[in-house]
Design a protein around this motif. Structure first.
Motif, PDB file in Angstrom:
ATOM      1  N   GLU A   1      -3.693  42.566  65.916  1.00 28.41           N
ATOM      2  CA  GLU A   1      -4.426  43.505  65.072  1.00 28.41           C
ATOM      3  C   GLU A   1      -5.793  42.955  64.694  1.00 28.41           C
ATOM      4  OE1 GLU A   1      -1.690  44.144  61.880  1.00 28.41           O
ATOM      5  OE2 GLU A   1      -0.564  45.668  62.980  1.00 28.41           O
ATOM      6  N   ARG A   2      -5.843  41.673  64.378  1.00 30.44           N
ATOM      7  CA  ARG A   2      -7.118  41.036  64.030  1.00 30.44           C
ATOM      8  C   ARG A   2      -8.091  41.114  65.203  1.00 30.44           C
ATOM      9  NH1 ARG A   2      -6.222  35.312  64.080  1.00 30.44           N
ATOM     10  NH2 ARG A   2      -6.661  35.663  66.271  1.00 30.44           N
ATOM     11  N   ASP A   3      -7.597  40.813  66.412  1.00 33.76           N
ATOM     12  CA  ASP A   3      -8.463  40.855  67.592  1.00 33.76           C
ATOM     13  C   ASP A   3      -8.985  42.268  67.852  1.00 33.76           C
ATOM     14  OD1 ASP A   3      -8.012  38.150  67.881  1.00 33.76           O
ATOM     15  OD2 ASP A   3      -6.496  38.396  69.460  1.00 33.76           O
ATOM     16  N   ILE A   4      -8.136  43.270  67.657  1.00 35.34           N
ATOM     17  CA  ILE A   4      -8.564  44.654  67.839  1.00 35.34           C
ATOM     18  C   ILE A   4      -9.647  45.004  66.828  1.00 35.34           C
ATOM     19  CG2 ILE A   4      -7.817  47.064  67.572  1.00 35.34           C
ATOM     20  CD1 ILE A   4      -5.095  46.141  68.775  1.00 35.34           C
ATOM     21  N   LEU A   5      -9.449  44.586  65.581  1.00 34.17           N
ATOM     22  CA  LEU A   5     -10.449  44.875  64.554  1.00 34.17           C
ATOM     23  C   LEU A   5     -11.773  44.166  64.835  1.00 34.17           C
ATOM     24  CD1 LEU A   5      -8.229  44.807  61.355  1.00 34.17           C
ATOM     25  CD2 LEU A   5      -9.355  46.795  62.366  1.00 34.17           C
ATOM     26  N   ARG A   6     -11.693  42.937  65.335  1.00 34.46           N
ATOM     27  CA  ARG A   6     -12.932  42.220  65.681  1.00 34.46           C
ATOM     28  C   ARG A   6     -13.687  42.941  66.784  1.00 34.46           C
ATOM     29  NH1 ARG A   6     -11.117  35.855  65.767  1.00 34.46           N
ATOM     30  NH2 ARG A   6     -11.172  35.566  63.516  1.00 34.46           N
ATOM     31  N   LYS A   7     -12.958  43.379  67.816  1.00 35.38           N
ATOM     32  CA  LYS A   7     -13.595  44.093  68.918  1.00 35.38           C
ATOM     33  C   LYS A   7     -14.193  45.411  68.438  1.00 35.38           C
ATOM     34  CE  LYS A   7     -10.705  42.059  72.500  1.00 35.38           C
ATOM     35  NZ  LYS A   7      -9.631  42.286  73.477  1.00 35.38           N
ATOM     36  N   ALA A   8     -13.468  46.099  67.565  1.00 29.42           N
ATOM     37  CA  ALA A   8     -13.982  47.365  67.031  1.00 29.42           C
ATOM     38  C   ALA A   8     -15.238  47.125  66.199  1.00 29.42           C
ATOM     39  CB  ALA A   8     -12.913  48.050  66.194  1.00 29.42           C
ATOM     40  N   ALA A   9     -15.225  46.072  65.403  1.00 26.98           N
ATOM     41  CA  ALA A   9     -16.395  45.763  64.578  1.00 26.98           C
ATOM     42  C   ALA A   9     -17.607  45.452  65.450  1.00 26.98           C
ATOM     43  CB  ALA A   9     -16.088  44.587  63.654  1.00 26.98           C
ATOM     44  N   LYS A  10     -17.403  44.688  66.510  1.00 28.50           N
ATOM     45  CA  LYS A  10     -18.510  44.378  67.426  1.00 28.50           C
ATOM     46  C   LYS A  10     -19.022  45.647  68.100  1.00 28.50           C
ATOM     47  CE  LYS A  10     -17.233  39.645  68.592  1.00 28.50           C
ATOM     48  NZ  LYS A  10     -16.780  38.735  69.659  1.00 28.50           N
ATOM     49  N   TYR A  11     -18.090  46.501  68.522  1.00 32.94           N
ATOM     50  CA  TYR A  11     -18.475  47.747  69.186  1.00 32.94           C
ATOM     51  C   TYR A  11     -19.308  48.615  68.262  1.00 32.94           C
ATOM     52  CZ  TYR A  11     -18.109  52.395  71.211  1.00 32.94           C
ATOM     53  OH  TYR A  11     -18.401  53.621  71.712  1.00 32.94           O
ATOM     54  N   PHE A  12     -18.812  48.822  67.040  1.00 36.59           N
ATOM     55  CA  PHE A  12     -19.517  49.703  66.118  1.00 36.59           C
ATOM     56  C   PHE A  12     -20.806  49.074  65.607  1.00 36.59           C
ATOM     57  CE2 PHE A  12     -15.280  51.687  65.788  1.00 36.59           C
ATOM     58  CZ  PHE A  12     -15.649  52.953  66.229  1.00 36.59           C
ATOM     59  N   ALA A  13     -20.862  47.763  65.531  1.00 39.51           N
ATOM     60  CA  ALA A  13     -22.109  47.113  65.127  1.00 39.51           C
ATOM     61  C   ALA A  13     -23.176  47.326  66.191  1.00 39.51           C
ATOM     62  CB  ALA A  13     -21.867  45.625  64.897  1.00 39.51           C
ATOM     63  N   GLY A  14     -22.779  47.343  67.437  1.00 45.07           N
ATOM     64  CA  GLY A  14     -23.728  47.573  68.538  1.00 45.07           C
ATOM     65  C   GLY A  14     -24.140  49.022  68.642  1.00 45.07           C
ATOM     66  N   GLU A  15     -23.328  49.941  68.164  1.00 48.47           N
ATOM     67  CA  GLU A  15     -23.591  51.370  68.243  1.00 48.47           C
ATOM     68  C   GLU A  15     -24.589  51.852  67.196  1.00 48.47           C
ATOM     69  OE1 GLU A  15     -22.387  53.945  70.320  1.00 48.47           O
ATOM     70  OE2 GLU A  15     -21.905  52.237  71.586  1.00 48.47           O
TER      71      GLU A  15
END
Length: 100
Positions: free
Chosen positions: A83-97
């Motif tokens: 779950e932590r890894d998914i949240l990290r990836k989501a945060a990186k994705y949305f930060a780039g968006e």
């Protein structure tokens, strides 16, 4: 199986959802485990009991309980790490968006 047995008020549906598996699969595993241990359905999932009562059991049973608890905690740790890894990836994705 240990997670279901040790969760007061837990249902096959809720535990299976937490583990990401089918409810029927969890039920089958629990029933097989109970059969292997020779546990009847009447005594299968008693109400939550104090930790002190568990410590008075014979040493082999206590070891089995502790091993089950360790397995439960390791599974929980794996789930939380995923779950932590998914949240990290989501945060990186949305930060780039974001284009501020």
């Amino acid at each position: 199986m240990a997670l279901y047995e040790s969760t007061p008020g837990g249902t096959y549906k809720s535990i299976a959802a937490d583990l990401g598996i089918n409810r029927a699969t969890l039920r089958e595993w629990v029933l097989r485990d109970r059969e292997r241990r020779g546990v009847t359905t009447a005594t299968a999932k008693p109400a939550a009991r104090p930790r002190e009562a568990a410590s008075s059991a014979d040493p082999d049973e206590r070891v089995r309980q502790l091993e089950a608890r360790v397995a439960e905690l390791e599974a929980s740790e794996r789930k939380l790490a995923t779950e932590r890894d998914i949240l990290r990836k989501a945060a990186k994705y949305f930060a780039g968006e974001t284009n501020w």
